[in-house]
Design a protein around this motif. Structure first.
Motif, short mmCIF file in Angstrom:
data_model
loop_
_atom_site.label_atom_id
_atom_site.label_comp_id
_atom_site.label_asym_id
_atom_site.label_seq_id
_atom_site.Cartn_x
_atom_site.Cartn_y
_atom_site.Cartn_z
N LEU A 404 0.69 -1.13 -0.03
CA LEU A 404 0.24 0.12 -0.27
C LEU A 404 1.07 1.27 0.02
O LEU A 404 1.59 1.47 0.89
N ASP A 405 0.94 1.29 -1.03
CA ASP A 405 1.67 2.95 -1.12
C ASP A 405 1.27 4.81 -1.66
O ASP A 405 0.25 4.24 -3.00
N TYR A 406 1.10 5.00 -0.66
CA TYR A 406 0.91 6.41 -1.15
C TYR A 406 1.86 7.74 -0.49
O TYR A 406 1.89 8.13 1.02
N ASP A 420 -9.98 2.66 1.76
CA ASP A 420 -10.93 1.57 0.87
C ASP A 420 -10.19 0.66 0.38
O ASP A 420 -11.65 -0.52 -0.45
N ALA A 421 -9.26 0.46 -0.94
CA ALA A 421 -9.40 -0.11 -1.54
C ALA A 421 -8.65 -1.06 -1.43
O ALA A 421 -8.27 -1.94 -2.11
N VAL A 422 -8.02 -1.21 -0.18
CA VAL A 422 -7.63 -2.32 0.31
C VAL A 422 -8.21 -3.58 0.40
O VAL A 422 -8.08 -4.56 -0.31
N GLY A 423 -9.57 -3.45 0.81
CA GLY A 423 -10.18 -4.67 1.16
C GLY A 423 -10.22 -5.50 1.86
O GLY A 423 -9.72 -4.93 2.85
N THR A 424 -10.27 -6.47 1.17
CA THR A 424 -10.18 -7.70 1.59
C THR A 424 -8.48 -8.37 1.67
O THR A 424 -8.08 -9.51 2.13
N ASN A 425 -8.21 -7.89 0.27
CA ASN A 425 -6.58 -7.53 0.26
C ASN A 425 -5.56 -8.21 1.53
O ASN A 425 -5.83 -6.62 2.02
N PRO A 426 -4.27 -8.86 1.53
CA PRO A 426 -3.95 -8.61 2.93
C PRO A 426 -2.88 -8.24 2.82
O PRO A 426 -1.68 -8.61 1.43
N VAL A 427 -1.86 -6.82 3.33
CA VAL A 427 -1.39 -5.54 2.98
C VAL A 427 0.33 -6.14 3.65
O VAL A 427 -0.47 -5.82 5.08
N THR A 428 1.12 -6.37 3.56
CA THR A 428 2.02 -6.57 3.99
C THR A 428 3.17 -5.07 4.34
O THR A 428 3.89 -5.40 5.11
N THR A 429 3.27 -4.78 3.48
CA THR A 429 3.59 -3.18 3.20
C THR A 429 2.80 -2.04 3.24
O THR A 429 2.14 -2.55 2.21
N CYS A 452 4.09 -6.09 7.64
CA CYS A 452 5.14 -6.42 8.60
C CYS A 452 6.16 -5.35 9.06
O CYS A 452 6.65 -5.20 8.99
N ASP A 453 5.79 -4.30 7.59
CA ASP A 453 6.60 -2.86 6.79
C ASP A 453 5.94 -1.92 6.90
O ASP A 453 5.47 -2.22 6.25
#
Length: 601
Positions: A404-406, A420-429, A452-453
């Protein structure tokens, strides 16, 4: 009474010491304690000579006996302990008396930091001596008699003016530690081959043009430091030293690295600031245990794909070489925590990516492996989605890279649409760096089951909220270049945290919660205003490998920091303390820790 009268009259029959010059005496309390403990510390007393009654401490009747005092059982001077440890460091001694032979029980003699130009031949009679420290003097030679010290285990001769060593040096067969750094040596006696019990050998900062091949016979040697000499080659036999763990070859004139067929235990290889042009697979393929490879400031043009055989590599420094491309497989090194590439003409890697730190760089390299696997001609799908806030979010990064980069938006807030854009996606960074954020976005807690990061560097954040402390899977946290002055105790919950970057903030004290995060491997705390660290707490952190405290307000470096043996990198430059001196810091972490251990009272 008659004996006491004879003593006061200076009668030699009394066996008492003759009267001494005023001001040359040592307090009776110290001598009394030394007779009980067997140890006498006279360091830092501006002594220009050692008072005679120190040499005769075990021969003469003590002062108390002159005064017709009644002795309790604890003070019976006739049951005194022979002196075994004598410390005369940091005085103004220009010579040592031959009377040193009157202390035959000595096991430790420390006369470092004086003005000695020679050593007494009588030293050779101290047959029980195990440690001799004559460093930081003005010695030009070593007496042959010194070679009779068959029990000697530690001999510290660094920072003198020695231009040669006795040929029979190898007679000191029980030596385990030998420090000859910062002298004027041009060669090493071949008899060094006989020092088969030597564990640490420091030859740094001399004028050596070669090493004798016989040095390879030192089968116990674990640490060899040849930093800052004139070595153009290293004997190929060096590569057969099976016990070697740390090898320092920095600041020489090497054009290539040797192969290391037998150095299966080598953990650290430091060969920066040479003239090495080629790094090939043969140099690397046997180094199964290597954790640190430092090759900065050379002329290396390429890195072989075989570097991936270094599966235990944790630190790789290739700064300031001529490398134009990297093998993408570098991203797959499982233990790599520090990768330095600044100052290379890299074509495929943008400068700003290099500045984002090791983890971002490794992720980039891994992503390029992926690109190579898929067809390189394939057009990337259109993955940017436009939100009402006009922020563009890379959905491909979220779904494929779990990123997830902003970043670099100069935004004061992270829009809800980003989360909101993440939804159910697992984000690690998560990368929210280089904005104008004044607080950590509260909705980051929504990612606690996967992230994690987290990178929040280069913002205007002044405090760490409790939400961040709920990210229980966090291993890497970058909050550099913010306005932090403290960390909350709730951060103790981040039990998996391995790396934290707090550089360029406003900390005045070392955040105490860090002492409780025992998984930490790397603490970067440079460019703050930290005034002190607790070495006893740091020692408990047995996984801590890197501690960067450069450019802080440390007025004192506690010697006990030398006991933090897990540290591979300790950076202290740019602080206002007087000791250790810059020359000690420049020798690297192992030498610095050894220096500090040598100053523990």
């Amino acid at each position: 009474m008659a004996a006491a009268r004879r003593a006061r009259a200076g009668d030699s029959r009394a066996g008492f010491r003759p009267p001494e010059e005023p001001g040359s005496t040592v307090p009776q309390g110290l001598l009394r304690a030394a007779r009980k403990s067997g140890q006498l510390n006279l360091s830092g007393r501006s002594l220009s000579e050692v008072p005679q009654h120190v040499w005769r401490i075990n021969l003469d009747t003590p002062e108390e006996a002159h005064q017709n005092l009644s002795f309790g059982a604890a003070d019976r001077w006739w049951e005194q302990t022979d002196l075994t440890k004598l410390i005369l460091a940091s005085n103004k001694l220009q010579c040592l008396s031959e009377d040193v032979k009157l202390l035959p029980a000595l096991t430790v003699l420390d006369v470092h930091d004086n003005q000695l130009t020679s050593l007494p031949t009588a030293l050779g009679q101290l047959e029980n001596l195990q440690k001799l420290d004559v460093s930081h003097n003005k010695l030009e030679s070593i007496p042959e008699e010194l070679l009779q010290l068959s029990r000697l285990k530690s001999l510290l001769l660094h920072h003198n003016e020695l231009s040669h060593l006795p040929d029979g040096f190898g007679q000191l067969v029980n030596l385990e530690e030998l420090n000859l750094s910062n002298n004027r040596l041009t060669d090493i006696p071949t008899s060094f081959a006989l020092l088969i019990n030597l564990v640490r050998l420091n030859l740094a900062c001399n004028q050596l043009r070669s090493l004798p091949a016989d040095i390879s016979a030192m089968k116990s040697l674990r640490q060899l430091d040849c930093t800052k000499n004139y070595l153009e080659t290293v004997p190929s036999k060096l590569a057969t030293m099976a016990s070697l763990e740390q090898l320092y070859l920095r600041k020489n004139k090497l054009r290539s690295l040797p192969e290391f067929p037998s150095c299966k235990l080598l953990k650290e290889l430091h060969a920066g600031e040479n003239q090495i042009e080629i790094l090939n697979a043969e140099n690397l393929k046997h180094l199964n245990s290597l954790c640190v490879l430092e090759l900065r400031d050379n002329k290396i043009k390429s890195v072989p794909d075989e570097i991936t055989v270094l599966q235990k590599l944790e630190r790789l420094d290739l700064s300031n070489n001529d490398i134009s491309r990297l093998p993408y497989t570098l991203g797959n090194l499982p233990q790599l925590k520090f990768l330095a590439l600044e100052g290379n003409p890299l074509r495929a890697i943008r400068r700003d990516l290099l500045q984002k730190g090791t983890q971002e760089l490794l992720k980039y390299l891994r992503s390029k492996i992926q690109d190579d696997v898929t067809s390189p001609k394939e057009e990337p799908p259109v993955t940017a989605m436009t939100l009402p806030s006009e922020s563009r979010i890379n959905m491909h990064a979220i779904t494929s890279l779990k990123l997830l980069d902003y970043s670099e938006k100069q935004a004061a807030l992270v829009p809800d649409g980003v989360f909101d854009a993440v939804g159910t996606n697992p984000v690690t960074t998560v990368n929210f760096s280089k904005n104008q954020l004044r607080e950590v976005p509260p909705r980051i807690v929504e990612l606690k089951d996967s992230v994690c990061d987290v990178n929040l560097g280069f913002n205007r954040i002044s405090s760490v909220p409790s939400e961040l402390c709920l990210l229980h899977k966090l291993t890497h946290l970058d909050i550099r270049n913010n306005l932090l002055t403290s960390l909350p105790e709730e951060m103790e919950a981040l039990t998996r945290l391995q790396m934290i970057n707090l550089s360029f903030n406003r900390f005045k004290v070392f955040p105490s919660v860090l002492y409780h995060l025992l998984a930490l491997d790397t603490i970067l705390l440079s460019n703050n205003q930290v005034g002190a660290v607790d070495p006893l707490q740091l020692r408990r952190m047995d996984r801590l490998g890197t501690l960067d405290l450069q450019n802080n307000d440390l007025l004192h470096v506690p010697p006990e920091l030398g006991n933090c043996e897990s540290l591979r990198t300790l950076l202290l430059e740019g602080n206002p303390f007087r000791t250790p001196r810059a020359a000690v810091l420049a020798k690297g972490t192992a030498a610095l820790l050894e220096y500090l251990r040598g100053r523990i009272p």
